[in-house]
Design an enzyme around this catalytic site. Structure first.
Site, short mmCIF file in Angstrom:
data_model
loop_
_atom_site.label_atom_id
_atom_site.label_comp_id
_atom_site.label_asym_id
_atom_site.label_seq_id
_atom_site.Cartn_x
_atom_site.Cartn_y
_atom_site.Cartn_z
CE LYS A 41 22.13 110.85 135.03
NZ LYS A 41 23.39 111.54 135.39
NE ARG A 111 21.41 114.98 133.95
CZ ARG A 111 20.13 114.65 134.00
NH1 ARG A 111 19.33 114.86 132.97
NH2 ARG A 111 19.65 114.06 135.09
N GLY A 120 30.56 107.79 141.75
CA GLY A 120 31.98 107.66 141.40
C GLY A 120 32.24 108.20 140.02
CG MET A 122 32.62 114.51 135.72
SD MET A 122 32.67 115.30 134.12
CE MET A 122 30.97 115.81 133.96
NE ARG A 355 18.74 107.15 139.86
CZ ARG A 355 19.85 107.79 140.16
NH1 ARG A 355 20.97 107.49 139.56
NH2 ARG A 355 19.86 108.75 141.05
CG HIS A 473 27.95 109.46 148.58
ND1 HIS A 473 28.81 108.84 149.46
CD2 HIS A 473 28.23 108.95 147.36
CE1 HIS A 473 29.58 108.01 148.80
NE2 HIS A 473 29.26 108.06 147.52
CB SER A 815 27.29 64.69 148.33
OG SER A 815 27.23 66.02 148.78
CB CYS A 883 27.54 68.87 150.91
SG CYS A 883 29.02 67.87 150.73
CE1 TYR A 903 22.34 67.28 148.67
CE2 TYR A 903 21.30 65.48 147.46
CZ TYR A 903 22.29 65.94 148.32
OH TYR A 903 23.23 65.08 148.82
P1 ADP Z 1 23.38 112.13 138.93
O1 ADP Z 1 23.80 111.09 137.97
O2 ADP Z 1 24.35 112.34 140.03
O3 ADP Z 1 21.98 111.92 139.39
P2 ADP Z 1 22.40 114.14 137.14
O4 ADP Z 1 23.01 114.18 135.80
O5 ADP Z 1 21.08 113.50 137.22
O6 ADP Z 1 23.43 113.51 138.14
O7 ADP Z 1 22.31 115.61 137.65
C1 ADP Z 1 22.11 115.92 138.97
C2 ADP Z 1 21.06 116.98 139.13
O8 ADP Z 1 21.39 118.11 138.36
C3 ADP Z 1 19.70 116.59 138.63
O9 ADP Z 1 18.98 115.88 139.55
C4 ADP Z 1 19.08 117.94 138.39
O10 ADP Z 1 18.59 118.44 139.59
C5 ADP Z 1 20.24 118.76 137.92
N1 ADP Z 1 20.23 118.84 136.47
C6 ADP Z 1 20.84 118.06 135.58
N2 ADP Z 1 20.57 118.45 134.32
C7 ADP Z 1 19.77 119.52 134.44
C8 ADP Z 1 19.13 120.38 133.51
N3 ADP Z 1 19.27 120.21 132.20
N4 ADP Z 1 18.36 121.38 133.98
C9 ADP Z 1 18.22 121.53 135.31
N5 ADP Z 1 18.78 120.78 136.23
C10 ADP Z 1 19.56 119.77 135.81
MG MG Z 2 20.45 112.28 138.68
#
Ligand code: ADP
Ligand code: MG
Ligand code: MG
Length: 931
Positions: A41, A111, A120, A122, A355, A473, A815, A883, A903
């Protein structure tokens, strides 16, 4: 886009290491290459910033900081906190806002973000920095009281649950209560006053649950959130996920602190997620969902039903055009399909994440093929983009069309992850996991899934949810682990208490069979029969595999015992048979009786023949045994000759390695204990000695007892058996060569290769060869027709591998029988190990992998390497193959390519997988050598 990147500024830092990389104002200190340090990220945010895309300013704390935090016993490394505060000051300068400033407050999101995207970890905390003072600043600035209180209650809710560990249900209940009280349907129907009341309620819940007040100091909030992100790296969910996906536990997670932008400021605001191509089909269209007047995870959480991204074109044409342009740019820049997250704040678009998108097998293949066509990637890159598991998935079964038409369809949802799944409905992840562990096929049925359900999803055949969309999810995880998933069956009423699901008077309870079609989104009652998919119909896959064929060095052969299997493997691209197990032919139908007949007198007849050859006269009983043995062997020979003809025909023009009889003879006889009970019972009942069944049972029992061994796996089997009873070798040699001669006479082109199993000492092979060559000579004489054959051996006994130079003097090919080689190298009996301690070994990390699935390169691999080197030194044109089951395992294939085998031979269904894996091995190998 890196051309605009700023060189990482040498910002001053207090901590001993550089832990922080900022981004904002068009410049970032990191870039896409820094995934190790910044996580996926963070690297994406930096790269997008450098590319001039609209990214809210912020900074990333490195994965190294996380590791150092744990190394120090969960303490922030010295100086890190000061550096964080300094980085916050920088964000303040870029944004012109102040963290904790009541007049113009800076709010941030915190984040997590590891190198590999990981459910999984946070959850993200949004709106951090809010307290009574900054809230009023926010309200004054936006003139929107409801928005302010909504942001605050969300913050308390998220921070309370994620960082302070308050049970999230309590907040949900309070929210539902507020809606009920006011007759509001959706969160958006609650007004400022209602939100304000909720804030009080939420704060009360926090106080009750934690015994302390909700923290009001933004710095304190930030510090707690950062530690919570670090802490989540070793949370159970994250650890389980890494174990399953074989991700190292020492990578650590980065923390991203990002200036908040608000999608919930009204109808000119919104938030969404989108893929640059359809992740189900691979089609080249923007695919995604968004919600107006919403924040963060609202889209994914299913709080309101999101709109398809195409509707944004009507609702916000300008933003849509900009987003479409950015999406295209990011895709071309990363040269891969991207998964994007964005937010629109009062008509301004912000990019929050990019990503490489997770995709189904179908999509992976189509996108790779299309991108080559579009000139975005090369054929080689396309090969690297497709996982061997994808190929496997594409060849999975589908439901039988006729059965589907007749079946009772209960409901339909979103086709979230393709494939056919049949199993017993289970409503709880732990129970699904347990039942699957007992060998049951289950389908996990949930209202919606969360990372806590991962183990149940992984153990299930498929997943069914009542809530959530294409980006929920359940959908994301199912696609990733290749399980069929039907998501968001809104009409399905699931009752966890009753363990049942109902819809329109139909339904099912726990333990009842259901069938899911993840490709169409349909759900059926009962267990529908499945049918194979046709490889021939998959044009894109064929194209990719043809590229793979051009790129690989290893040949792909197959293990096949029957003409139908050989023909199937050949359609899948097999270039030969690396293992034809003759004894599999022994077990079918009437044959077993004949084989038993031969075995019963095999030793007696063999000894009698030796005496006769030495000029002794035979007793009547011996004569009878010889006759009975020869008769049985003659019948077998006829049957085997027919079998081999069929196989040579199916593999016309290609090599066929036939292994002579290998297993211990008791495998063809009845179970000792059962037989003993039977004979004892008949004796106790006073059965007459003349009773035919009694007599034959006693004879069988005597034979079984005579052949009983303490360790059959290490006993009389393989070449040892052929040396004890040479007629087995002779009969099979005749059958193979006469079949080849018959094929030649019919205008065919058979290539017989005869393989001797279980050789540990060169003399075993030399003596077997003498018997075999003499018999072959006789066959040629008798037929008056020459026939070529190769003679070789399996290397599956460690001593055989270590003395491969001596053995190669007598063998034209090796083999590797890596199943036995693994058993004997480790000293494990496979059945006992896999049924017993091996699982524990893998769980507790004694072994990283099951060595019967993925070759143990360090140990067993050394034996292979030694045998390759010694064998080739003694006989430079020695042909080398493998094999064992490892022949279909991508990681093992990489090793076999590296040691220079000619092979790999695997089961027919793995042939397409192996073609791709061999190409990937060759390409990585070449890349390594170029370094
Ligand atoms: P994940 O790893 O689960 O995708 P993110 O860190 O991308 O989590 O956050 C999930 C969502 O939270 C993002 O898709 C966005 O919609 C919102 N978000 C995260 N950071 C911001 C921010 N700085 N401003 C507005 N929305 C945010
Ligand atoms: Mg995200
Ligand atoms: Mg073996």
């Amino acid at each position: 886009m890196t051309e605009t990147a700023a060189a990482p500024a040498q910002r001053a830092h207090r901590s001993a290491k550089r832990y922080i990389y900022s981004f904002g104002g068009g410049r970032a200190e990191g870039d896409a290459t820094m995934r190790d340090a910044l996580g996926g990220k963070g690297a994406g945010l930096a790269e997008m910033t450098n590319a001039g895309l609209p990214v809210p300013p912020g900074f990333t704390i490195t994965t190294e900081a996380c590791n150092d935090y744990f190394a120090a016993g969960e303490k922030l490394p010295a100086g890190l906190w000061e550096d964080v505060l300094e980085a916050v000051r920088e964000v303040e300068r870029v944004t012109g806002k102040g963290f904790g400033d009541a007049a113009n407050p800076l709010l941030v999101s915190v984040r997590s973000g590891a190198k590999f995207s990981m459910p999984g970890m946070m959850d993200t905390v949004l709106n951090l920095g809010l307290n009574e003072q900054t809230l009023h600043g926010l309200i004054d600035l936006t003139g929107n009281e409801r928005f302010g209180w909504d942001a605050y209650r969300r913050f308390i809710q998220m921070f309370g649950r994620i960082v302070l560990g308050v049970n999230g249900h309590r907040f949900d209940e309070a929210l539902d209560g507020a809606k009920e009280k006011r007759g509001a349907k959706q969160d958006t129907d609650l007004d400022a006053a209602a939100m304000r009341e909720l804030v009080d309620e939420f704060r009360r819940i926090v106080r009750e649950d934690t015994g302390g007040d909700f923290p009001t100091d933004p710095d304190e909030q930030l510090g707690l959130a950062i530690k919570a992100v670090f802490g989540s790296w070793f949370g159970k969910r994250a650890r389980d996920y890494r174990d399953y996906n074989k991700i190292a536990h020492d990578l650590g997670t980065a923390v991203n602190v990002v200036t908040m932008v608000f999608g919930n400021m009204g109808d000119d605001s919104g938030t969404g997620v989108a893929f640059t191509r359809d992740p189900n089909t691979g089609q080249k269209v923007l695919f995604g969902e968004y919600l107006t007047n919403a924040q963060g995870e609202d889209v994914v959480a299913g709080i309101r039903t999101p709109l398809h991204i195409s509707e944004m074109r009507q609702q916000m044409p300008g933003i849509y055009a900009q987003f479409e342009q950015i999406a295209g740019r990011l895709e071309r820049h990363y040269r891969d399909m991207q998964d994007l997250e964005f937010t629109i704040e009062r008509g301004t678009l912000y990019m929050l994440q990019t990503r490489s998108g997770k995709r189904t097998a179908t999509a992976a293949v189509r996108i790779a093929a299309d991108m080559v066509e579009e000139g975005i990637i090369s054929e080689r890159e396309a090969l690297a983009r497709i996982e061997p598991a994808h190929v496997d998935q594409l060849l999975r079964d589908q439901f039988d069309q006729r059965a589907r038409e007749k079946a009772t369809r209960i409901t339909a949802g979103l086709n979230a992850s393709p494939g056919a799944a049949v199993g017993k409905a289970v409503f709880n992840a732990d129970r699904a996991f347990d039942m699957a562990g007992q060998g049951e096929k289950v389908i996990l049925v949930r209202i919606e899934t969360s990372p806590d359900d991962f183990h149940g999803m992984a153990a299930a055949q498929g997943v069914l949810t009542a809530r959530g969309g294409a980006t929920s999810h359940a959908a994301v995880v199912a696609r990733q682990i290749g399980k069929p998933c039907v998501a968001g069956c809104a009409s399905l009423v699931i009752d966890y208490g009753k363990r049942s699901a109902r819809v329109n008077g139909l339904g099912f309870s726990e333990g009842e069979w259901i069938s899911l079609d993840g490709t169409t989104g349909e759900v059926f009652v009962g267990a529908l029969p499945t049918v194979e998919v046709r490889f021939e119909d998959q044009a894109e896959l064929q194209k990719i595999l043809e590229w793979a064929d051009r790129a690989r060095r290893l040949q792909i052969w197959t293990n096949a015992d029957k003409p139908e299997e050989a023909a199937l493997a050949r359609r899948y691209g097999a270039q030969g048979i690396g293992l034809c197990r003759t004894e599999h032919m022994f077990r079918e139908g009437e044959r077993l009786e004949i084989v038993r007949d031969a075995i019963l007198v095999a030793f007696q007849a063999t000894r009698a023949k030796e005496r006769r050859a030495a000029g002794e006269a035979l007793s009547g009983e011996d004569e009878a045994a010889v006759r009975r043995f020869d008769e049985a062997m003659a019948k077998l020979e006829k049957l085997q000759t027919g079998d081999f003809e069929g196989i040579f025909e199916a593999m016309d023009g290609l090599p066929v390695v036939v292994r002579l009889i290998d297993p211990p003879l008791h495998e063809f006889l009845p179970n000792h204990a059962e037989l003993l009970v039977e004979v004892t019972r008949m004796a106790a009942l006073g059965t007459s000695e003349d009773d035919e069944h009694f007599a034959s049972s006693r004879e069988l029992l005597r034979a079984v007892e005579a052949l009983r061994e303490q360790n059959p796996m290490l006993g009389l089997r393989g070449c040892r058996l052929g040396l004890m009873i040479p007629d087995f070798v002779k009969m099979q040699t005749r059958a193979i060569l006469n079949a080849a001669i018959a094929r030649k006479r019919a205008g065919g082109d058979p290539h017989a290769e005869i393989m001797i199993p279980l050789v540990g000492h060169v003399n075993e092979l030399a003596q077997t060869r003498r018997i075999l060559d003499a018999e072959a000579e006789r066959v040629v004489q008798a037929a008056g027709q020459d026939v070529d054959y190769k003679f070789g051996t399996m290397i599956e006994v460690p001593r055989g591998a270590l003395t491969a130079d001596e053995i190669a003097e007598h063998a034209e090919f090796f083999s590797f029988g890596t199943n036995d080689l693994t058993q004997m190298a480790f000293g494990y009996s496979r059945d006992d190990a896999e049924g017993g301690f091996l699982l524990k070994y893998i769980e507790t990390g004694v072994l990283a992998d099951n060595p019967f699935q993925t070759l143990d390169v360090d140990g067993v691999g050394q034996l292979v390497r030694t045998a390759v080197e010694k064998g080739r030194a003694a006989r430079p044109n020695l042909k080398l193959g493998i094999c064992g089951e490892h022949g279909g395992d991508p990681a093992s294939i990489a090793f076999f390519d590296e040691v220079g085998l000619d092979y790999v031979s695997c089961s027919p269904y793995r042939v397409p997988v192996a073609r791709l894996a061999a190409a990937q091995a060759a390409l990585t190998g070449a890349a390594e050598r170029d370094k």
